[in-house]
Design an enzyme around this catalytic site. Structure first.
Site, mmCIF file in Angstrom:
data_model
loop_
_atom_site.group_PDB
_atom_site.id
_atom_site.type_symbol
_atom_site.label_atom_id
_atom_site.label_comp_id
_atom_site.label_asym_id
_atom_site.label_seq_id
_atom_site.Cartn_x
_atom_site.Cartn_y
_atom_site.Cartn_z
ATOM 1 N N HIS A 170 -1.855 -0.759 -10.991
ATOM 2 C CA HIS A 170 -1.809 -1.193 -9.564
ATOM 3 C C HIS A 170 -2.810 -2.464 -10.103
ATOM 4 O O HIS A 170 -3.508 -3.134 -9.901
ATOM 5 C CB HIS A 170 -3.632 -0.588 -8.578
ATOM 6 C CG HIS A 170 -3.608 -1.209 -7.318
ATOM 7 N ND1 HIS A 170 -3.909 -0.606 -6.459
ATOM 8 C CD2 HIS A 170 -3.128 -2.941 -6.567
ATOM 9 C CE1 HIS A 170 -4.291 -1.914 -5.152
ATOM 10 N NE2 HIS A 170 -3.987 -3.114 -5.796
ATOM 11 N N GLU A 194 -3.317 7.316 -4.886
ATOM 12 C CA GLU A 194 -3.346 6.661 -5.808
ATOM 13 C C GLU A 194 -5.053 6.508 -6.039
ATOM 14 O O GLU A 194 -5.887 6.648 -5.667
ATOM 15 C CB GLU A 194 -3.608 5.087 -5.364
ATOM 16 C CG GLU A 194 -3.359 3.659 -5.919
ATOM 17 C CD GLU A 194 -3.670 2.290 -5.837
ATOM 18 O OE1 GLU A 194 -3.893 1.698 -6.688
ATOM 19 O OE2 GLU A 194 -3.176 2.107 -4.782
ATOM 20 N N ARG A 229 1.242 -1.170 0.181
ATOM 21 C CA ARG A 229 0.362 0.242 0.423
ATOM 22 C C ARG A 229 1.100 1.402 0.331
ATOM 23 O O ARG A 229 1.646 1.634 0.379
ATOM 24 C CB ARG A 229 -1.117 -0.231 1.253
ATOM 25 C CG ARG A 229 -2.006 -0.591 1.157
ATOM 26 C CD ARG A 229 -2.911 -0.732 -0.045
ATOM 27 N NE ARG A 229 -4.374 -1.725 0.550
ATOM 28 C CZ ARG A 229 -4.264 -2.713 -0.617
ATOM 29 N NH1 ARG A 229 -3.474 -2.671 -1.320
ATOM 30 N NH2 ARG A 229 -5.741 -3.281 -1.052
#
Length: 326
Positions: A284, A265, A237
């Site tokens: 991602h 993000e 993360r």
């Protein structure tokens, strides 16, 4: 789950396999548990198969599902939908996190090997110049022989990365406060303290979940202690890493970075990392994609079959372990 998740993860083959081991409620999948159709389905449901976009299974939902005994999640983390009410009901919970860990570990291995040989930078230079560099002039900083790889956290993904690294000539270090040096030795790696992990690693791969205790764990001081030219890989993360300090270290040329996650993000369009040659930012994508979703569905189907047969889950999620899980 969301209609998009249901369509992506559960192919006709997967749905047929699921229907062989349970009485499957009519499709489409539920993504709103307050509708009349949802309440009719919940009234007789003994097990829920969930996925990305599942609404929270709170006390009101559980009140509409008096027979519910288990939840099989066809993705990774259950934090978004499995609530305290589920644990208080005593529901059995399973997750496909172990299946989703596999492609993340494969991505990590690929990036370790590619960045060891500076493949991306050299390919970019080759594309510009159309002249091959003199490979006999490459420095000792290029290559994967006897490189030191640091693993931050022996999570499901971290352990799989350790496994995948075994055939290669790497020295592998591990920091995880919940793993003893003896347990690390059983994994085939050397346990070190957190500061030593950073000072010794040519490649540092982050696999720790984002928890209150791990927010900003990868600090400016730790990144400043990394060897010049080292690579930091983050597939966990973004907020586990101090984003400002990382940006300065990478754009300043001290270290390189492979970031499948960032904080926030997505990064703003004008963020310096977008233009930084030492950073590779991917959207991602390390987790399950495309045909890898079939593995998630197969895992969920296998868990439903085990539960229906009275064998329990192969991949249970325990309430007492939630503090250590993503």
């Amino acid at each position: 789950m969301s209609p998009q998740a249901a369509e992506a993860v559960f192919t006709p083959r997967s749905l047929a396999a699921l229907a062989e081991v349970c009485d499957l409620a009519p499709l489409p999948a539920l993504n709103d548990l307050t509708t009349v159709r949802a309440k009719e389905a919940l009234a007789g449901a003994e097990l829920l198969v969930t996925g990305w976009g599942c609404p929270r299974l709170d006390a009101d939902v559980l009140a509409a599902a008096p027979l519910l005994k288990a939840v099989v999640h066809s993705a990774g983390s259950v934090r978004g939908h499995v609530t305290d009410a589920c644990w208080e009901r005593g529901l059995a919970v399973s997750s496909a996190a172990a299946a989703n860990a596999l492609p993340v570990a494969e991505y990590t291995l690929a990036m370790i090997l590619l960045h060891g040989k500076h493949v991306l930078e050299r390919a970019r230079d080759f594309q510009r110049s159309r002249v091959r560099d003199n490979w006999l002039l490459t420095t000792g900083h290029t290559g994967n022989y006897r490189r030191t790889v640091g693993i931050l956290s022996a999570s499901l993904i971290g352990r799989r990365v350790i496994e995948l690294l075994k055939p290669f000539d790497f020295e592998v270090l591990l920091y995880d406060p919940y793993v003893s040096p003896a347990e690390a030795a059983e994994l085939g790696v050397e346990w070190v303290e957190l500061p030593e992990l950073f000072t010794r690693s040519d490649v540092l791969s982050v696999h720790t979940p984002l928890l209150p205790a791990t927010r900003g764990l990868v600090s400016r001081a730790l990144m400043d202690s990394m060897p010049v030219g080292a690579v930091l890989i983050n597939t966990a993360r973004g907020a586990v890493v101090d984003q400002e300090a990382l940006t300065e270290a990478v754009c300043g040329g001290r270290i390189r970075a492979v970031l499948d996650v960032t904080d926030p993000e997505v990064l703003p369009p004008d963020h310096p990392l977008w233009a930084c040659s030492g950073a590779l930012i991917t959207p991602h994508l390390a987790g399950s994609q495309g045909n890898e979703w079939e593995r998630l569905a197969d895992t969920a189907v296998a868990e439903v079959a085990r539960w229906a047969a009275g064998d329990g889950f192969a991949h249970p999620v325990r309430r007492e372990r939630l503090a250590f899980l993503a």
